[in-house]
Write an enzyme that holds these catalytic residues in place. Sequence first.
Site, PDB file in Angstrom:
ATOM      1  N   ASN A 152       0.813  -1.218   0.000  1.00  0.00           N
ATOM      2  CA  ASN A 152       0.000   0.000   0.000  1.00  0.00           C
ATOM      3  C   ASN A 152       0.848   1.270   0.000  1.00  0.00           C
ATOM      4  O   ASN A 152       0.561   2.209  -0.738  1.00  0.00           O
ATOM      5  CB  ASN A 152      -0.964  -0.009   1.190  1.00  0.00           C
ATOM      6  CG  ASN A 152      -1.920  -1.196   1.129  1.00  0.00           C
ATOM      7  OD1 ASN A 152      -2.029  -1.837   0.077  1.00  0.00           O
ATOM      8  ND2 ASN A 152      -2.595  -1.485   2.224  1.00  0.00           N
ATOM      9  N   THR A 206     -15.389  38.038 -31.848  1.00  0.00           N
ATOM     10  CA  THR A 206     -16.217  37.650 -30.699  1.00  0.00           C
ATOM     11  C   THR A 206     -17.435  36.989 -31.331  1.00  0.00           C
ATOM     12  O   THR A 206     -17.853  37.373 -32.421  1.00  0.00           O
ATOM     13  CB  THR A 206     -16.651  38.860 -29.846  1.00  0.00           C
ATOM     14  OG1 THR A 206     -17.465  39.714 -30.659  1.00  0.00           O
ATOM     15  CG2 THR A 206     -15.460  39.654 -29.313  1.00  0.00           C
ATOM     16  N   HIS A 207     -17.972  35.989 -30.674  1.00  0.00           N
ATOM     17  CA  HIS A 207     -19.115  35.223 -31.223  1.00  0.00           C
ATOM     18  C   HIS A 207     -18.785  34.639 -32.600  1.00  0.00           C
ATOM     19  O   HIS A 207     -19.679  34.390 -33.394  1.00  0.00           O
ATOM     20  CB  HIS A 207     -20.373  36.097 -31.331  1.00  0.00           C
ATOM     21  CG  HIS A 207     -20.674  36.883 -30.098  1.00  0.00           C
ATOM     22  ND1 HIS A 207     -21.507  36.423 -29.093  1.00  0.00           N
ATOM     23  CD2 HIS A 207     -20.212  38.087 -29.670  1.00  0.00           C
ATOM     24  CE1 HIS A 207     -21.573  37.326 -28.129  1.00  0.00           C
ATOM     25  NE2 HIS A 207     -20.782  38.344 -28.443  1.00  0.00           N
ATOM     26  N   SER A 216      -7.348  11.751 -47.823  1.00  0.00           N
ATOM     27  CA  SER A 216      -8.570  10.960 -47.798  1.00  0.00           C
ATOM     28  C   SER A 216      -8.361   9.746 -48.679  1.00  0.00           C
ATOM     29  O   SER A 216      -7.697   9.831 -49.705  1.00  0.00           O
ATOM     30  CB  SER A 216      -9.734  11.805 -48.318  1.00  0.00           C
ATOM     31  OG  SER A 216     -10.766  10.959 -48.813  1.00  0.00           O
ATOM     32  N   LYS A 240      -8.174  15.942 -51.039  1.00  0.00           N
ATOM     33  CA  LYS A 240      -8.291  16.344 -49.632  1.00  0.00           C
ATOM     34  C   LYS A 240      -6.966  16.412 -48.892  1.00  0.00           C
ATOM     35  O   LYS A 240      -6.089  15.594 -49.068  1.00  0.00           O
ATOM     36  CB  LYS A 240      -9.198  15.342 -48.868  1.00  0.00           C
ATOM     37  CG  LYS A 240     -10.652  15.387 -49.253  1.00  0.00           C
ATOM     38  CD  LYS A 240     -11.369  16.662 -48.835  1.00  0.00           C
ATOM     39  CE  LYS A 240     -11.441  16.870 -47.361  1.00  0.00           C
ATOM     40  NZ  LYS A 240     -12.580  16.199 -46.754  1.00  0.00           N
ATOM     41  N   ASN A 264      -6.441  16.932 -44.864  1.00  0.00           N
ATOM     42  CA  ASN A 264      -7.252  17.082 -43.652  1.00  0.00           C
ATOM     43  C   ASN A 264      -6.402  17.404 -42.425  1.00  0.00           C
ATOM     44  O   ASN A 264      -5.290  16.896 -42.284  1.00  0.00           O
ATOM     45  CB  ASN A 264      -8.031  15.797 -43.398  1.00  0.00           C
ATOM     46  CG  ASN A 264      -9.057  15.522 -44.495  1.00  0.00           C
ATOM     47  OD1 ASN A 264      -9.624  16.462 -45.053  1.00  0.00           O
ATOM     48  ND2 ASN A 264      -9.262  14.260 -44.795  1.00  0.00           N
ATOM     49  N   GLU A 270      -7.633  17.722 -35.200  1.00  0.00           N
ATOM     50  CA  GLU A 270      -8.912  17.114 -34.819  1.00  0.00           C
ATOM     51  C   GLU A 270      -8.725  16.098 -33.701  1.00  0.00           C
ATOM     52  O   GLU A 270      -9.534  16.017 -32.771  1.00  0.00           O
ATOM     53  CB  GLU A 270      -9.544  16.429 -36.030  1.00  0.00           C
ATOM     54  CG  GLU A 270     -10.000  17.400 -37.100  1.00  0.00           C
ATOM     55  CD  GLU A 270     -10.403  16.663 -38.369  1.00  0.00           C
ATOM     56  OE1 GLU A 270     -11.592  16.376 -38.529  1.00  0.00           O
ATOM     57  OE2 GLU A 270      -9.522  16.361 -39.191  1.00  0.00           O
ATOM     58  N   TYR A 316      -6.568   2.018   2.434  1.00  0.00           N
ATOM     59  CA  TYR A 316      -6.416   1.435   1.097  1.00  0.00           C
ATOM     60  C   TYR A 316      -7.618   0.556   0.767  1.00  0.00           C
ATOM     61  O   TYR A 316      -8.092  -0.226   1.597  1.00  0.00           O
ATOM     62  CB  TYR A 316      -5.130   0.590   0.999  1.00  0.00           C
ATOM     63  CG  TYR A 316      -4.966  -0.015  -0.388  1.00  0.00           C
ATOM     64  CD1 TYR A 316      -4.354   0.704  -1.407  1.00  0.00           C
ATOM     65  CD2 TYR A 316      -5.484  -1.274  -0.685  1.00  0.00           C
ATOM     66  CE1 TYR A 316      -4.249   0.182  -2.691  1.00  0.00           C
ATOM     67  CE2 TYR A 316      -5.391  -1.804  -1.969  1.00  0.00           C
ATOM     68  CZ  TYR A 316      -4.767  -1.068  -2.962  1.00  0.00           C
ATOM     69  OH  TYR A 316      -4.681  -1.580  -4.239  1.00  0.00           O
ATOM     70  N   GLN A 364      -6.519   0.713  -7.279  1.00  0.00           N
ATOM     71  CA  GLN A 364      -5.767   0.210  -8.422  1.00  0.00           C
ATOM     72  C   GLN A 364      -6.292   0.838  -9.722  1.00  0.00           C
ATOM     73  O   GLN A 364      -5.586   0.863 -10.729  1.00  0.00           O
ATOM     74  CB  GLN A 364      -5.897  -1.316  -8.469  1.00  0.00           C
ATOM     75  CG  GLN A 364      -5.104  -1.979  -9.555  1.00  0.00           C
ATOM     76  CD  GLN A 364      -5.060  -3.480  -9.357  1.00  0.00           C
ATOM     77  OE1 GLN A 364      -4.447  -3.979  -8.416  1.00  0.00           O
ATOM     78  NE2 GLN A 364      -5.737  -4.212 -10.231  1.00  0.00           N
TER      79      GLN A 364
HETATM   80  N1  ARG Z   1      -1.754  -3.409  -7.402  1.00  0.00           N
HETATM   81  C1  ARG Z   1      -2.358  -2.683  -6.347  1.00  0.00           C
HETATM   82  C2  ARG Z   1      -2.644  -1.244  -6.722  1.00  0.00           C
HETATM   83  O1  ARG Z   1      -2.294  -0.839  -7.744  1.00  0.00           O
HETATM   84  C3  ARG Z   1      -1.490  -2.653  -5.140  1.00  0.00           C
HETATM   85  C4  ARG Z   1      -1.726  -3.848  -4.353  1.00  0.00           C
HETATM   86  C5  ARG Z   1      -2.150  -3.599  -3.004  1.00  0.00           C
HETATM   87  N2  ARG Z   1      -2.994  -4.698  -2.821  1.00  0.00           N
HETATM   88  C6  ARG Z   1      -3.470  -5.052  -1.682  1.00  0.00           C
HETATM   89  N3  ARG Z   1      -4.205  -6.082  -1.657  1.00  0.00           N
HETATM   90  N4  ARG Z   1      -3.184  -4.420  -0.586  1.00  0.00           N
HETATM   91  O2  ARG Z   1      -3.266  -0.521  -5.978  1.00  0.00           O
END
Ligand code: ARG
Length: 459
Positions: free
Chosen positions: A111, A156-157, A278, A284, A286, A291, A318, A323
Amino acid sequence: MSDKPWGGRFREKTAGEVEDFTCSLHFDRRLYRQDIAGSMAHARMLAKQGILSQSEAAAIIQGLAEIRQEIESGEFVFDPAMEDIHMAIEARLSAKIGDLGGKLHTARSRNDQVALDVRLYLAEEVEGLLEDLIELRRSAARLARRYFGLIMPGYTHLQRAQPVLFTHHMLAYDEMWRRDMSRLQESLPRIKVSPLGAAALAGTTFPIDPHVTAAELGFADVFRNSLDAVSDRDFILEFLAHAALIMVHLSRLAEELILWSSSEFGFVEIADAYATGSSIMPQKKNPDVAELIRGKTGRVAGHLMGLLMTLKGLPLTYNRDLQEDKEPLFDAVDTVRSSVQLMAGMLEGLKLKPERLNAALHGGYLSATDMADYLVNQGLPFRTAHEQVGRLVGYAEFQGKELWELSLEEIQRFASQAGPDIFDWLKIDNVVARRTSPGGTAPARVEEALKKVEKELGL
Ligand code: ARG
């Protein structure tokens, strides 16, 4: 039963579809360098604090360096049974150096590890994006310099309003990019905060020193609350907001380039290298790059909305939902950086068509405001002057003439205060030159402004 590093308490194997569903290796492998750098710093800190011996740390660091080499040479096998890049690297380390590999994760959790990796990654990308923006601003400033003096209608506009210098128009975008850069710069100290040492959520029982790892990784700051450290993704949201705004700025310019390169406007010619053809219409050319930049803006704005929704209502700390921060972030980084780079290239090769810009200065009564200002200088209230010029424009339009093509007698029928100097007064060049108010479009002002920008950009 389980073959997972966390499998001790499990009696059954993970279902295959669960492995597929939870795996992030295919996208977070992009973090391998940061993950290895973070692990090396962690190992050094553990040794410094006497939690690992020096020789244990050295063996771990050596193993990690080899793994980095394996990944970079393409030798490394990314096994999808590994949940993520962190597990994949740790498993490889243990395969290489045996049980000692398992000591690396002392006083750490995935974490705090994953939060660190993303921060390291983003700090680097933001610095890269700042350089991209400098290059873009340089291209725009060079273009602004090349066509200094060229007058175009300001709108403008999307209706012709008053004449302005093309350079003045380009420098408006420079202002946006300057603000974009300052926002990114201000965000860097909030990105460069090390969460390492928060462990899973509550800190650790080992005598760690988070400042050692932070300093080693070039981060000036360290987390203050372990719960926040592992669950904070504000820095990603902030970046997505900045990226979305950069895209909005690019998109506005892209839209102008698309309009300007149409035969209806015909103000610019995009270089062949930045246009496409094109498959059916041979004639063309483009503006697809412009875009796509405009189109991709929606994608980046969507990533911001998406992550806001992901984070909304997440309890501390966490959660696996987090993820889901990576794919939008990676895609936003790739999209905004390539869009900035491509816009720079497009501006570099952009050609203006002075005759078309000139032609557009006619027919729109662009000096009407100045005619009103003239009458104000003769003592008329602005509203009265506005009314008189409005009627005069109506008359001129009916006659199919420019204001300066009317006779003085015709003009005086609507504006009795007008004298013979009115014709000179209404010349487009004079209209532009008169706008000497601060930040205005008079050539003298614009020259000052462009010089300032060129100086800032080292041009
Ligand atoms: N791969 C996870 C993420 O990107 C991190 C893993 C943490 N997983 C967990 N079970 N504590 O957040």
